[in-house]
Every structure is written in structure tokens, then in C-alpha cells.
Write a protein that holds these residues in place. Sequence first.
Motif, PDB file in Angstrom:
ATOM      1  N   CYS A  57      -0.501   0.275  -3.802  1.00 25.06           N
ATOM      2  CA  CYS A  57       0.478   1.356  -3.930  1.00 25.06           C
ATOM      3  C   CYS A  57       0.689   1.702  -5.403  1.00 25.06           C
ATOM      4  CB  CYS A  57       1.797   0.895  -3.320  1.00 25.06           C
ATOM      5  SG  CYS A  57       3.220   1.877  -3.760  1.00 25.06           S
ATOM      6  N   TYR A  92       0.789  -1.230   0.000  1.00 21.84           N
ATOM      7  CA  TYR A  92       0.000   0.000   0.000  1.00 21.84           C
ATOM      8  C   TYR A  92       0.825   1.287   0.000  1.00 21.84           C
ATOM      9  CZ  TYR A  92       0.824   0.195   5.059  1.00 21.84           C
ATOM     10  OH  TYR A  92       1.403   0.237   6.295  1.00 21.84           O
ATOM     11  N   HIS A  93       2.127   1.208   0.240  1.00 26.14           N
ATOM     12  CA  HIS A  93       2.906   2.456   0.263  1.00 26.14           C
ATOM     13  C   HIS A  93       4.385   2.157   0.020  1.00 26.14           C
ATOM     14  CE1 HIS A  93       4.005   6.535   1.301  1.00 26.14           C
ATOM     15  NE2 HIS A  93       4.837   6.111   2.234  1.00 26.14           N
ATOM     16  N   THR A  94       4.977   2.882  -0.927  1.00 23.90           N
ATOM     17  CA  THR A  94       6.414   2.784  -1.197  1.00 23.90           C
ATOM     18  C   THR A  94       6.972   4.189  -1.241  1.00 23.90           C
ATOM     19  OG1 THR A  94       6.087   0.768  -2.495  1.00 23.90           O
ATOM     20  CG2 THR A  94       8.171   1.934  -2.819  1.00 23.90           C
ATOM     21  N   VAL A  95       8.117   4.386  -0.573  1.00 22.66           N
ATOM     22  CA  VAL A  95       8.731   5.711  -0.542  1.00 22.66           C
ATOM     23  C   VAL A  95      10.244   5.568  -0.384  1.00 22.66           C
ATOM     24  CG1 VAL A  95       8.456   6.009   1.956  1.00 22.66           C
ATOM     25  CG2 VAL A  95       8.598   8.011   0.499  1.00 22.66           C
TER      26      VAL A  95
END
Length: 130
Positions: A92, A56-59
Motif C-alpha cells: 500500500c 495492500y490498501h489504506t483508505v
Amino acid sequence: MENAEGAPQQSSETTLSPIVIRHNPDRSRYEVHDGDTVIGQAAYVDRDDERQRVFYHTVIEEAYGGQGLAGILAAQALDETVAAGLAIVPVCPYIKTYLEKHPEYSANVQKPTSTILEFLSASLAQRTRR
């Protein structure tokens, strides 16, 4: 390297800590480390009953951008997910785009459904209450 007089030149290069990708299952994420500092992550929630990993989230920290680290992170996270026998569920945007460019994962990808999105929302809400 030598200068015009044959004397050794001083190098202006700086050696940085090696960049390492690690799975941190206690925090449900894959992390990019520069030495002891976490500089990026790919976060997920596992649906154990369905054998799915919902990304759900990549940074990656801005200072480390443009080096291809997000792609290396995604590849390791997805490879380990497949090796664990889990389906990849890309919520994501980065993981979705990565998968579009890497069709070799297509047999292991499941599209997010409303049930999966509800599960993700509930899981994330529960984490924030802790």
C-alpha cells in the motif's frame, strides 16, 4: 460560558461518537469506526507460513480526511503486527510512505518481492470468487 448579561450561552458544539480503531481479523483489516460506522480501513493479507502481514490498501472516507486518522490507523496496525511477531510488507502506498517517516519500524519491514506480489494477487482473486 456567559454572555454580556451574565446569562449562560448556548453551545453550538456537537458531540460526535468517539473514533475507535479496531482490528477485524475476520475481514483481514484494521478499521476506523465513528460509532457503528466504518469510516476507514487498512487491509492486509497474512502469509502465515512466512510470518508476514502484507498491507495492500489504506483508505479513510473523504469526509473524515485531514484529521490524522490514517496515521493513527497505520500506527495501531503496524504496532499490533510487530507485537504479533509478524513482518510488515508494505504494498500500500500510504503504508510505504508512513514507514519512510517512521524508521522505528525498519527492523520489522520486508520489501515486497515478486513471490509476495503473486501471493497477494492470488489471495485477492480467491476472495472475490467467494
